[in-house]
Design an enzyme around this catalytic site. Structure first.
Site, PDB file in Angstrom:
ATOM      1  CB  THR A 148      -1.199  -0.408   1.001  1.00 22.97           C
ATOM      2  OG1 THR A 148      -0.485  -0.603   2.623  1.00 22.97           O
ATOM      3  CG2 THR A 148      -2.017  -0.995   1.149  1.00 22.97           C
ATOM      4  CB  THR A 181      -2.991  -3.182   7.458  1.00 26.63           C
ATOM      5  OG1 THR A 181      -4.397  -2.987   8.250  1.00 26.63           O
ATOM      6  CG2 THR A 181      -3.740  -5.072   6.838  1.00 26.63           C
ATOM      7  CD  GLU A 261       2.111   4.630   6.199  1.00 23.61           C
ATOM      8  OE1 GLU A 261       1.731   5.724   7.597  1.00 23.61           O
ATOM      9  OE2 GLU A 261       1.463   4.660   5.706  1.00 23.61           O
ATOM     10  CG  ASN A 383      -0.521   8.454   8.448  1.00 21.92           C
ATOM     11  OD1 ASN A 383      -0.931   7.653   7.547  1.00 21.92           O
ATOM     12  ND2 ASN A 383       0.926   8.407   8.218  1.00 21.92           N
ATOM     13  CB  SER A 388      -4.295   5.520   2.848  1.00 17.83           C
ATOM     14  OG  SER A 388      -3.237   6.228   4.878  1.00 17.83           O
TER      15      SER A 388
END
Lengths: 388, 388
Positions: A148, A181, A261, A383, A388
């Site tokens: 992702t 996730t 991230e 974010n 997302s």
């Protein structure tokens, strides 16, 4: 090679059009072996996605022939319709492979609260099935199809005593484990039944995937699956199997941390001198959850006061220790000794990507660790700017 | 006017040179009334600063005549020397005021793990003492002297049934409550003893200051103090006193939220339909701690999936509810109904500064709230670029 490195597996990743950038978004893994063993560790979140509900049911059946996964949509909070979509995926794979619907696992990752685009998913499954292969482009695309916000695929392949293990993983939101996730699919050609596989996977996941930031809070879709084909003809001892799965899991978990991230630093928080492993992990986790510690590290600031304050937030019932005896080292420099000012903080070199926080509670012999990351501008950007 | 609005109090804020920008950094409040009652709520962090240890001891004595506070240095993790520094402050104020050392409270806020500059602090106390006054510049500087990363002073003044209340507060790191040192000093001219004052303060603080993000984790220095002079000659009922302190505390707490570091949104998370108040607050707190929820709000993204996922991380033993019955509204739009997709998320107006997240657990009649903020680039900047 990754999941098709062990004998008895074929895989394929394709672009079904779920991701708007045209990247692979659908993965199919098939176990052609005589043995169809499988084990799994699934999210403990009370809000869990349809595919997680389905995997629980399917894994209870004991035999797993195939696994289909997608990115771009988590199929979570989608109600009975979402579960019907998951079952339709499993049904189509079962039809194509001539197995039972209950022998097909399903995993999804992506946005919560949106229905899966089945008009893309079902044709995509047919394409992926036609492309099933060992190694090469198909294997590579399988690892990419579950990405992702990951910037690179995570793969692992290892051989232990003639038995092969292969794995792929995705997950790049390690800074906020509530929704990071984590999808992990491991294959092996060991001869092993599902029960033995589960007994080896649970402790392996516990000290690898569950030590990445936090295991207390998981996403709606966290899924770790191991499938075994038996194609090596070799049976490992329970210890060997656990050791092998721990090595593969540790390899993949470390790659997840390294691709978190927006992170500039991978941070290993090691707690020693604890009264128990649980106490050590609880202290490490509290520190790993402090935004002030994370931002300080992002700024290359050896701010041990923020670390000690986070340590002090752990209740005594969880981790007994005397704050006046605690030592904290940052990249090898003991900047806090006995709960007070230790060596000069200017001695700490914060330039390496990997930052080591060592906390000695002086309250026992147990230890435990958590991997986390710093909290950066890029994390906020990733974010906040995109759903997302 | 703030702390000198109630009769019987004088105060002064001065610059002792602790802050490098020359702003006020030392505050002194003196109770000239016949009554010298006081009550306090102090950090529950196991790592607590020297002034917190001292306040616990002094408050147990029952009578408080004065309070001295400083910014720039927390005097935390400074060992026996730090406690000696705190006592020296109290000793000097006692000498100047002709009271007992144990009747002088001390509070500090700022960097952890550094010694207080006593060569600046002690002369500063003498200057502040000489400047003690009612209202005017001295009162104004008192509220400014306790600021750290606060962009503005927080003050409150209210009158209830002829009794006056005044308060000042500092704290601007609400996004990360572990270290958001909260200093709150409230004065009143009510006739009340220390025990009654404590009985009114505890519940007032519990539903105001403790509902700002989290009360589970506090800084090393969190301090809420109320002092009463009795100068009004009026005795309020216990209910009136609690109501008044709740109003003043609520006013100051709201100002703290509004000035949180780098925040663009003040977020009120209101949980209803809970089995108990504790359950409601636990759910609200879990949501308030999710960096993914906070960053989504910073991006004006009505991402209810992240909210629901955080809700699902609360253990059933803490908050029993059925995830399939949960409703979530964002600024009045029920975007999640029965754990699934509700109204169109595009209907949510995210432009107001204040964002309301309403979560109905459909599991009882209890409710509870937490105030928090979004997680922005500015937060990361403030907490990574400078040691604090």
């Amino acid at each position: 090679m990754s999941v098709t490195y062990p004998r008895g597996f074929r895989a394929c990743g394709i672009s079904a059009g779920l991701r708007h950038n045209g990247n692979p978004d659908l993965a199919l893994i098939v176990n052609d072996g005589l043995i169809q063993s499988a084990a799994g560790v699934l999210t403990s979140n009370r809000v869990f996605a349809a595919p997680v509900a389905w995997c629980r049911e399917a894994l209870a059946g004991g035999a797993v022939h195939a696994l289909v996964a997608n990115s771009a949509c988590a199929n979570a909070c989608t109600g009975p319709e979402g579960l019907a979509d998951t079952k339709a995926e499993a049904g189509l794979v079962a039809e194509l492979e001539g197995c039972q619907q209950g022998e097909v696992l399903v995993a999804s990752t992506g946005i919560i609260g949106q229905r899966l685009e089945m008009d893309k998913m079902l044709p995509g499954i047919r394409v992926a099935h036609a492309g099933l292969a060992v190694g090469g482009v198909a294997d590579d695309a399988t690892s990419r199809a579950i990405m992702t916000t990951d910037t690179r695929p995570k793969t692992s392949e290892k051989e232990f005593h003639g038995v092969r293990f292969g794995g792929i993983a995705k997950g790049a939101g390690m800074l906020a484990p509530q929704l990071a996730t984590m999808l992990v699919f491991i294959t092996t050609d060991a001869v092993v039944d599902s029960e033995q596989l589960q007994e080896a996977l649970a402790p392996a996941a516990d000290i690898t995937f569950s030590r990445v930031d936090s295991d207390a809070c998981m996403s709606t879709n966290d899924t770790v699956i191991v499938m075994a084909s038996g194609a090596s003809g070799i049976t490992l001892s329970p210890e060997q199997l656990r050791e092998a799965l721990t090595a593969v899991s540790g390899d993949l978990a470390r790659q997840l941390v390294a691709d978190a991230e927006g992170a500039h630093h991978d941070v290993l928080i090691q707690v020693t001198g604890a009264s128990s492993t649980d106490a050590a992990v609880a202290v490490a986790r509290e520190v790993s959850r402090s935004n002030l510690v994370k931002t300080a590290i992002a700024g290359d600031d050896p701010n041990w006061g923020r670390i000690l304050s986070a340590v002090g937030c752990v209740p005594e019932s969880v981790a007994p220790f005397d704050p006046d005896l605690v030592n904290v080292s940052l990249n090898g420099v003991t900047i806090c000794r006995g709960g007070m000012i230790g060596e000069d903080r200017e001695l700490v070199d914060m330039t390496p990507r990997e930052v080591h926080i060592d906390i000695d509670l002086a309250a026992g012999d147990a230890s435990g660790h958590i991997w986390t990351n710093d909290l950066t501008h890029e994390y906020v950007e990733e974010n906040s700017a995109y759903t997302s």
